[in-house]
Structure formats: structure tokens, C-alpha cells
Design a protein around this motif. Structure first.
Motif, PDB file in Angstrom:
ATOM      1  N   THR A  19      43.046  25.792  37.382  1.00 35.97           N
ATOM      2  CA  THR A  19      43.866  26.252  38.352  1.00 35.97           C
ATOM      3  C   THR A  19      43.855  27.724  38.625  1.00 35.97           C
ATOM      4  O   THR A  19      43.723  28.099  39.720  1.00 35.97           O
ATOM      5  N   PHE A  20      44.078  28.473  37.518  1.00 35.67           N
ATOM      6  CA  PHE A  20      43.852  29.835  37.566  1.00 35.67           C
ATOM      7  C   PHE A  20      42.599  30.389  38.052  1.00 35.67           C
ATOM      8  O   PHE A  20      42.690  31.336  38.941  1.00 35.67           O
ATOM      9  N   LYS A  21      41.394  29.653  37.784  1.00 33.38           N
ATOM     10  CA  LYS A  21      40.430  30.035  38.296  1.00 33.38           C
ATOM     11  C   LYS A  21      40.327  30.155  39.866  1.00 33.38           C
ATOM     12  O   LYS A  21      39.546  30.835  40.281  1.00 33.38           O
ATOM     13  N   GLN A  22      40.929  28.688  40.529  1.00 32.10           N
ATOM     14  CA  GLN A  22      40.936  28.700  41.903  1.00 32.10           C
ATOM     15  C   GLN A  22      41.846  29.394  42.590  1.00 32.10           C
ATOM     16  O   GLN A  22      41.928  29.705  43.653  1.00 32.10           O
ATOM     17  N   THR A  23      43.034  30.117  41.830  1.00 30.34           N
ATOM     18  CA  THR A  23      44.202  30.996  42.289  1.00 30.34           C
ATOM     19  C   THR A  23      43.660  32.208  43.280  1.00 30.34           C
ATOM     20  O   THR A  23      42.818  32.826  42.448  1.00 30.34           O
ATOM     21  N   LYS A  24      44.050  32.503  44.236  1.00 32.58           N
ATOM     22  CA  LYS A  24      43.785  33.826  44.769  1.00 32.58           C
ATOM     23  C   LYS A  24      44.148  34.844  43.946  1.00 32.58           C
ATOM     24  O   LYS A  24      45.313  34.920  43.532  1.00 32.58           O
ATOM     25  N   LYS A  25      43.205  35.971  43.900  1.00 35.22           N
ATOM     26  CA  LYS A  25      43.633  36.853  42.770  1.00 35.22           C
ATOM     27  C   LYS A  25      44.071  38.222  43.607  1.00 35.22           C
ATOM     28  O   LYS A  25      44.017  38.357  44.756  1.00 35.22           O
ATOM     29  N   THR A  26      44.709  39.114  42.650  1.00 34.73           N
ATOM     30  CA  THR A  26      45.198  40.535  43.165  1.00 34.73           C
ATOM     31  C   THR A  26      43.992  41.038  43.248  1.00 34.73           C
ATOM     32  O   THR A  26      42.965  41.093  42.198  1.00 34.73           O
ATOM     33  N   GLN A  27      43.829  41.976  44.464  1.00 40.53           N
ATOM     34  CA  GLN A  27      42.453  42.788  44.520  1.00 40.53           C
ATOM     35  C   GLN A  27      42.331  43.806  43.671  1.00 40.53           C
ATOM     36  O   GLN A  27      42.516  45.002  44.067  1.00 40.53           O
ATOM     37  N   LEU A  28      42.440  43.713  42.338  1.00 38.81           N
ATOM     38  CA  LEU A  28      42.554  44.572  41.452  1.00 38.81           C
ATOM     39  C   LEU A  28      41.779  44.313  40.192  1.00 38.81           C
ATOM     40  O   LEU A  28      41.668  43.134  39.733  1.00 38.81           O
ATOM     41  N   VAL A  29      40.877  45.537  39.850  1.00 38.20           N
ATOM     42  CA  VAL A  29      40.173  45.111  38.634  1.00 38.20           C
ATOM     43  C   VAL A  29      40.525  46.270  37.633  1.00 38.20           C
ATOM     44  O   VAL A  29      40.930  47.261  38.036  1.00 38.20           O
ATOM     45  N   VAL A  30      40.191  45.783  36.335  1.00 38.36           N
ATOM     46  CA  VAL A  30      40.679  46.755  35.283  1.00 38.36           C
ATOM     47  C   VAL A  30      39.328  47.089  34.682  1.00 38.36           C
ATOM     48  O   VAL A  30      38.699  46.305  34.122  1.00 38.36           O
ATOM     49  N   VAL A  31      39.018  48.156  34.396  1.00 34.83           N
ATOM     50  CA  VAL A  31      37.779  48.827  33.765  1.00 34.83           C
ATOM     51  C   VAL A  31      38.446  49.626  32.504  1.00 34.83           C
ATOM     52  O   VAL A  31      39.198  50.150  32.310  1.00 34.83           O
ATOM     53  N   GLN A  94      29.952  53.034  39.819  1.00 34.73           N
ATOM     54  CA  GLN A  94      28.995  53.059  41.198  1.00 34.73           C
ATOM     55  C   GLN A  94      29.174  51.773  41.774  1.00 34.73           C
ATOM     56  O   GLN A  94      29.175  51.801  43.106  1.00 34.73           O
ATOM     57  N   ASN A  95      28.823  50.541  41.006  1.00 35.55           N
ATOM     58  CA  ASN A  95      28.938  49.322  41.287  1.00 35.55           C
ATOM     59  C   ASN A  95      30.051  48.841  42.231  1.00 35.55           C
ATOM     60  O   ASN A  95      30.320  48.245  43.092  1.00 35.55           O
ATOM     61  N   LEU A  96      31.342  49.277  41.388  1.00 39.99           N
ATOM     62  CA  LEU A  96      32.670  48.880  42.177  1.00 39.99           C
ATOM     63  C   LEU A  96      32.796  49.734  43.465  1.00 39.99           C
ATOM     64  O   LEU A  96      33.298  49.223  44.465  1.00 39.99           O
ATOM     65  N   LYS A  97      32.266  50.847  43.682  1.00 39.04           N
ATOM     66  CA  LYS A  97      32.259  51.575  44.929  1.00 39.04           C
ATOM     67  C   LYS A  97      31.559  51.071  45.799  1.00 39.04           C
ATOM     68  O   LYS A  97      31.887  50.913  47.010  1.00 39.04           O
ATOM     69  N   LYS A  98      30.478  50.461  45.548  1.00 37.47           N
ATOM     70  CA  LYS A  98      29.537  49.845  46.506  1.00 37.47           C
ATOM     71  C   LYS A  98      30.289  48.573  47.006  1.00 37.47           C
ATOM     72  O   LYS A  98      29.957  48.097  48.083  1.00 37.47           O
ATOM     73  N   ILE A 103      38.482  54.006  43.078  1.00 37.57           N
ATOM     74  CA  ILE A 103      38.500  54.014  41.684  1.00 37.57           C
ATOM     75  C   ILE A 103      39.466  54.928  41.132  1.00 37.57           C
ATOM     76  O   ILE A 103      39.639  55.939  41.781  1.00 37.57           O
ATOM     77  N   ILE A 104      40.427  54.354  40.446  1.00 40.15           N
ATOM     78  CA  ILE A 104      41.713  55.139  40.017  1.00 40.15           C
ATOM     79  C   ILE A 104      41.620  55.373  38.550  1.00 40.15           C
ATOM     80  O   ILE A 104      41.551  54.418  37.872  1.00 40.15           O
ATOM     81  N   LYS A 125      40.966  47.767  48.029  1.00 36.76           N
ATOM     82  CA  LYS A 125      40.764  47.063  46.539  1.00 36.76           C
ATOM     83  C   LYS A 125      40.885  48.310  45.766  1.00 36.76           C
ATOM     84  O   LYS A 125      40.360  49.273  45.834  1.00 36.76           O
ATOM     85  N   TYR A 126      41.484  47.988  44.580  1.00 30.30           N
ATOM     86  CA  TYR A 126      41.577  49.061  43.360  1.00 30.30           C
ATOM     87  C   TYR A 126      40.923  48.625  42.056  1.00 30.30           C
ATOM     88  O   TYR A 126      41.080  47.458  41.732  1.00 30.30           O
TER      89      TYR A 126
END
Length: 177
Positions: A19-31, A94-98, A103-104, A125-126
């Protein structure tokens, strides 16, 4: 006054991994940029699960699942949260910028902004980048950041543990997104 009782796990109503995999995610990536501690990596995954983070990007020397020490802190979140490994932090950014991510960098710099003063736009998106426990963000990638944010600290120490910092920053963005 009514009596208070702690809830049992089955009373919390948590979703399963599928269910988690199917749930809409926060537009946030952590690097994670050269984060060395497996416990910190696991804690970041666990927090990313709590706030429905889109994915975690592991870079450089950052350890990768599966590993017993990561699992200890993640408690299975490496199975629910998507993740990738990219050796080079500059290439990852660079890939995330594309992909149109802002990028924070979470770092104390000569022009960093206090996180509570930063305007988070729901339409953006952050990608939040957390650095090495000793050296912070990699110097060679500093030019890829759109901005740098820092968490106000009033005590005698100059930094927070990277997983604590990550939790604060993810929560701050999650509240707005």
C-alpha cells in the motif's frame, strides 16, 4: 478525566509495504552525501517512510541496504522507501536538476538561510541533501545547490546529528508540501 492508554501496534492503522508503494508520495527526495554511519542511514530511511518521501539517494561512501546495522534503525523502511545509489554526488544532483528538483543543501554556509524563514512552494519538487557527519556537504558539489538552509541552534554545539537534522528538515518540508 478519561484514562489514557497507549495504542498497540495493530491499533495504529499503519499501511503495509505494498500500500505504501501505491500511495502518492511527498514531492521530496533525500540525498545522503557521504554519510558514513549505518545507524544514521537507517534512521533516515525510517523517517522517510513516516513522511512518505519519494526516494532516498545514497552517494559516495554512504552504506547501502541490505545490511544488518542499517536494518536495526530502519526497521524495514528500506523495503518500503525507494532508493538508489549514485557514486558521484555532483552527478546525482545534476540528474535531480534534470527532473526539475530544487536542490537544497542542509549546511551552515556564508549565505545559508534559517529553515523557518524559507518559503516552501507546494508546486515545487525538492531534494534535501544531508552531508557527512564530520565534513558536511562535499565541496566539489557546492555549485549545484539552489540554496542552503540551516536549523537554528542556540546551545554550545555547532551541529546536530545528521539523522536528527534530517528528521527536522523532512518534517518542516512535509508540513508545507
Amino acid at each position: 478525566m478519561s484514562s489514557t492508554k497507549k495504542l498497540k501496534l495493530e491499533e495504529l492503522g499503519r499501511i503495509d509495504v505494498e500500500t505504501f508503494k501505491q500511495t502518492k508520495k511527498t514531492q521530496l527526495v533525500v540525498v545522503l552525501d557521504n554519510v558514513r554511519s549505518m545507524h544514521n542511514v537507517g534512521a533516515i530511511f525510517r523517517t522517510a517512510d513516516a513522511f512518505l518521501i519519494e526516494k532516498v539517494v545514497l552517494c559516495g561512501i554512504t552504506p547501502q541496504p541490505p545490511h544488518r546495522e542499517i536494518h536495526k534503525a530502519a526497521l524495514g523502511a528500506t523495503e518500503s522507501v525507494d532508493w538508489i545509489y549514485e557514486k558521484d554526488i555532483a552527478e546525482a544532483l545534476q540528474n535531480l536538476k534534470k527532473e526539475n528538483f530544487k536542490i537544497i543543501g542542509i549546511e551552515q554556509t556564508s549565505n545559508s538561510e534559517v529553515i523557518t524563514d524559507y518559503s516552501i512552494n507546494k508546486e515545487e519538487k525538492y531534494a534535501l541533501v544531508l552531508g557527512n557527519e564530520v565534513d558536511g556537504l562535499s565541496d566539489e558539489a557546492l555549485s549545484f545547490y539552489d540554496t542552503f538552509l540551516e536549523i537554528p541552534q542556540l546551545g554550545t554545539k555547532h551541529s546536530l546529528n545528521v539523522s536528527v537534522c534530517g528528521g527536522i528538515v523532512m518534517w518542516e518540508f512535509f508540513k508545507s508540501l
